[in-house]
Design a protein around this motif. Structure first.
Motif, PDB file in Angstrom:
ATOM      1  N   THR A  32      51.137  43.979  50.800  1.00  0.00           N
ATOM      2  CA  THR A  32      49.975  44.220  49.946  1.00  0.00           C
ATOM      3  C   THR A  32      50.015  45.639  49.382  1.00  0.00           C
ATOM      4  O   THR A  32      49.719  45.855  48.203  1.00  0.00           O
ATOM      5  N   LYS A  33      50.414  46.589  50.200  1.00  0.00           N
ATOM      6  CA  LYS A  33      50.536  47.983  49.754  1.00  0.00           C
ATOM      7  C   LYS A  33      51.599  48.120  48.657  1.00  0.00           C
ATOM      8  O   LYS A  33      51.438  48.899  47.715  1.00  0.00           O
ATOM      9  N   ALA A  34      52.680  47.355  48.759  1.00  0.00           N
ATOM     10  CA  ALA A  34      53.726  47.382  47.732  1.00  0.00           C
ATOM     11  C   ALA A  34      53.194  46.846  46.399  1.00  0.00           C
ATOM     12  O   ALA A  34      53.610  47.299  45.326  1.00  0.00           O
ATOM     13  N   TYR A  46      44.460  43.221  44.691  1.00  0.00           N
ATOM     14  CA  TYR A  46      45.302  42.127  45.174  1.00  0.00           C
ATOM     15  C   TYR A  46      44.559  40.783  45.189  1.00  0.00           C
ATOM     16  O   TYR A  46      45.088  39.790  44.678  1.00  0.00           O
ATOM     17  N   PRO A  47      43.313  40.709  45.722  1.00  0.00           N
ATOM     18  CA  PRO A  47      42.609  39.413  45.667  1.00  0.00           C
ATOM     19  C   PRO A  47      42.363  38.929  44.235  1.00  0.00           C
ATOM     20  O   PRO A  47      42.434  37.727  43.957  1.00  0.00           O
ATOM     21  N   GLN A  48      42.087  39.841  43.308  1.00  0.00           N
ATOM     22  CA  GLN A  48      41.904  39.447  41.907  1.00  0.00           C
ATOM     23  C   GLN A  48      43.202  38.875  41.341  1.00  0.00           C
ATOM     24  O   GLN A  48      43.193  37.889  40.602  1.00  0.00           O
ATOM     25  N   TYR A  49      44.322  39.482  41.700  1.00  0.00           N
ATOM     26  CA  TYR A  49      45.630  38.992  41.269  1.00  0.00           C
ATOM     27  C   TYR A  49      45.857  37.562  41.756  1.00  0.00           C
ATOM     28  O   TYR A  49      46.333  36.706  40.996  1.00  0.00           O
ATOM     29  N   LEU A  50      45.490  37.296  43.004  1.00  0.00           N
ATOM     30  CA  LEU A  50      45.646  35.946  43.546  1.00  0.00           C
ATOM     31  C   LEU A  50      44.813  34.930  42.765  1.00  0.00           C
ATOM     32  O   LEU A  50      45.269  33.818  42.488  1.00  0.00           O
ATOM     33  N   VAL A  51      43.589  35.326  42.389  1.00  0.00           N
ATOM     34  CA  VAL A  51      42.737  34.455  41.572  1.00  0.00           C
ATOM     35  C   VAL A  51      43.426  34.174  40.241  1.00  0.00           C
ATOM     36  O   VAL A  51      43.486  33.024  39.781  1.00  0.00           O
ATOM     37  N   PHE A  52      43.967  35.213  39.624  1.00  0.00           N
ATOM     38  CA  PHE A  52      44.633  35.013  38.335  1.00  0.00           C
ATOM     39  C   PHE A  52      45.869  34.135  38.465  1.00  0.00           C
ATOM     40  O   PHE A  52      46.142  33.326  37.571  1.00  0.00           O
ATOM     41  N   LEU A  71      41.892  30.466  50.802  1.00  0.00           N
ATOM     42  CA  LEU A  71      41.320  30.602  52.149  1.00  0.00           C
ATOM     43  C   LEU A  71      40.273  31.721  52.181  1.00  0.00           C
ATOM     44  O   LEU A  71      40.230  32.541  53.105  1.00  0.00           O
ATOM     45  N   LEU A  72      39.426  31.742  51.153  1.00  0.00           N
ATOM     46  CA  LEU A  72      38.345  32.718  51.050  1.00  0.00           C
ATOM     47  C   LEU A  72      37.024  31.982  50.892  1.00  0.00           C
ATOM     48  O   LEU A  72      36.969  30.925  50.267  1.00  0.00           O
ATOM     49  N   ASP A  73      35.944  32.570  51.411  1.00  0.00           N
ATOM     50  CA  ASP A  73      34.635  31.944  51.244  1.00  0.00           C
ATOM     51  C   ASP A  73      33.978  32.425  49.950  1.00  0.00           C
ATOM     52  O   ASP A  73      34.405  33.408  49.342  1.00  0.00           O
ATOM     53  N   SER A  74      32.954  31.718  49.528  1.00  0.00           N
ATOM     54  CA  SER A  74      32.301  32.056  48.257  1.00  0.00           C
ATOM     55  C   SER A  74      31.636  33.421  48.315  1.00  0.00           C
ATOM     56  O   SER A  74      31.511  34.093  47.296  1.00  0.00           O
ATOM     57  N   GLY A  75      31.235  33.873  49.503  1.00  0.00           N
ATOM     58  CA  GLY A  75      30.652  35.202  49.639  1.00  0.00           C
ATOM     59  C   GLY A  75      31.642  36.308  49.316  1.00  0.00           C
ATOM     60  O   GLY A  75      31.256  37.385  48.859  1.00  0.00           O
ATOM     61  N   THR A  76      32.903  36.051  49.542  1.00  0.00           N
ATOM     62  CA  THR A  76      33.958  37.001  49.188  1.00  0.00           C
ATOM     63  C   THR A  76      34.344  36.843  47.724  1.00  0.00           C
ATOM     64  O   THR A  76      34.572  37.836  47.020  1.00  0.00           O
ATOM     65  N   LEU A  77      34.424  35.602  47.266  1.00  0.00           N
ATOM     66  CA  LEU A  77      34.868  35.340  45.892  1.00  0.00           C
ATOM     67  C   LEU A  77      33.843  35.726  44.829  1.00  0.00           C
ATOM     68  O   LEU A  77      34.221  36.231  43.777  1.00  0.00           O
ATOM     69  N   PRO A  79      31.472  38.142  44.310  1.00  0.00           N
ATOM     70  CA  PRO A  79      31.474  39.492  43.730  1.00  0.00           C
ATOM     71  C   PRO A  79      32.764  39.801  42.969  1.00  0.00           C
ATOM     72  O   PRO A  79      32.735  40.442  41.917  1.00  0.00           O
ATOM     73  N   LEU A  80      33.885  39.315  43.483  1.00  0.00           N
ATOM     74  CA  LEU A  80      35.168  39.510  42.820  1.00  0.00           C
ATOM     75  C   LEU A  80      35.152  38.853  41.442  1.00  0.00           C
ATOM     76  O   LEU A  80      35.565  39.441  40.442  1.00  0.00           O
ATOM     77  N   LEU A  81      34.646  37.634  41.375  1.00  0.00           N
ATOM     78  CA  LEU A  81      34.593  36.903  40.109  1.00  0.00           C
ATOM     79  C   LEU A  81      33.617  37.541  39.128  1.00  0.00           C
ATOM     80  O   LEU A  81      33.874  37.588  37.921  1.00  0.00           O
ATOM     81  N   LYS A  82      32.516  38.061  39.631  1.00  0.00           N
ATOM     82  CA  LYS A  82      31.557  38.741  38.752  1.00  0.00           C
ATOM     83  C   LYS A  82      32.180  39.974  38.109  1.00  0.00           C
ATOM     84  O   LYS A  82      31.944  40.257  36.932  1.00  0.00           O
ATOM     85  N   ARG A  83      33.013  40.704  38.875  1.00  0.00           N
ATOM     86  CA  ARG A  83      33.691  41.875  38.304  1.00  0.00           C
ATOM     87  C   ARG A  83      34.665  41.453  37.201  1.00  0.00           C
ATOM     88  O   ARG A  83      34.773  42.108  36.166  1.00  0.00           O
ATOM     89  N   LEU A  84      35.379  40.363  37.428  1.00  0.00           N
ATOM     90  CA  LEU A  84      36.311  39.871  36.410  1.00  0.00           C
ATOM     91  C   LEU A  84      35.563  39.379  35.177  1.00  0.00           C
ATOM     92  O   LEU A  84      36.050  39.535  34.052  1.00  0.00           O
TER      93      LEU A  84
END
Length: 150
Positions: A32-34, A46-52, A71-77, A79-84
């Motif tokens: 992930t650091k790489a 990194y999570p946004q990249y996975l969504v894309f 393998l993520l719950d909607s509580g995690t997704l 806020p990420l989706l709102k930023r995108l």
């Protein structure tokens, strides 16, 4: 005060070097650091990249489908989706067939990001210094473990 005796050897099952979890954990963090500097150029986490990756493959998915695949719950997704969405890379809309379901789709700017992202896997592959066969074997083994545990 009692001193441990030199004859009491530690349980090998509890030694870090004998654990499967630690090398997987450490490797996950290092991989992930790489990705981080490559994704910073795209203004992605990194999570946004996975969504894309999923959206470039499927064009649109529900939040539930994204969560299941990542393998993520909607509580995690959420806020990420709102930023995108604020960046105008994706759209979020209610599914007319099921008002409880939210469909995530690519907007033109999100689709265009795919061109820039094509270099990311190539650069990561080069950093791993694995042959294509080694890479595929490792990926297959990890996916098998993931499937068994999911």
């Amino acid at each position: 005060m009692s001193n441990p005796t030199s004859s009491s050897a530690p349980n090998p099952l509890l030694q870090l070097e004998n654990q499967l979890c630690f090398p997987l954990y450490a490797l996950s963090r290092m991989v992930t650091k790489a990705y981080q500097p490559l994704l910073q150029e795209l203004d992605l986490t990194y999570p946004q990249y996975l969504v894309f990756l999923l959206l470039w493959e499927h064009q649109e998915l529900t939040v539930k489908e994204l969560g299941e695949k990542l393998l993520l719950d909607s509580g995690t997704l959420t806020p990420l989706l709102k930023r995108l969405e604020r960046k105008q890379w994706i759209s979020r809309r209610r599914d007319p067939r099921d008002e409880r379901s939210v469909i995530i789709g690519l907007l033109p700017a999100g689709q265009a990001l795919q061109v820039q992202a094509c270099k990311v896997p190539e650069q990561i592959f080069a950093q791993l210094n694995l042959t294509p066969t080694e890479f595929e074997t490792l990926r297959s083994q990890l996916n098998t473990l993931l499937t068994q545990l999911a």
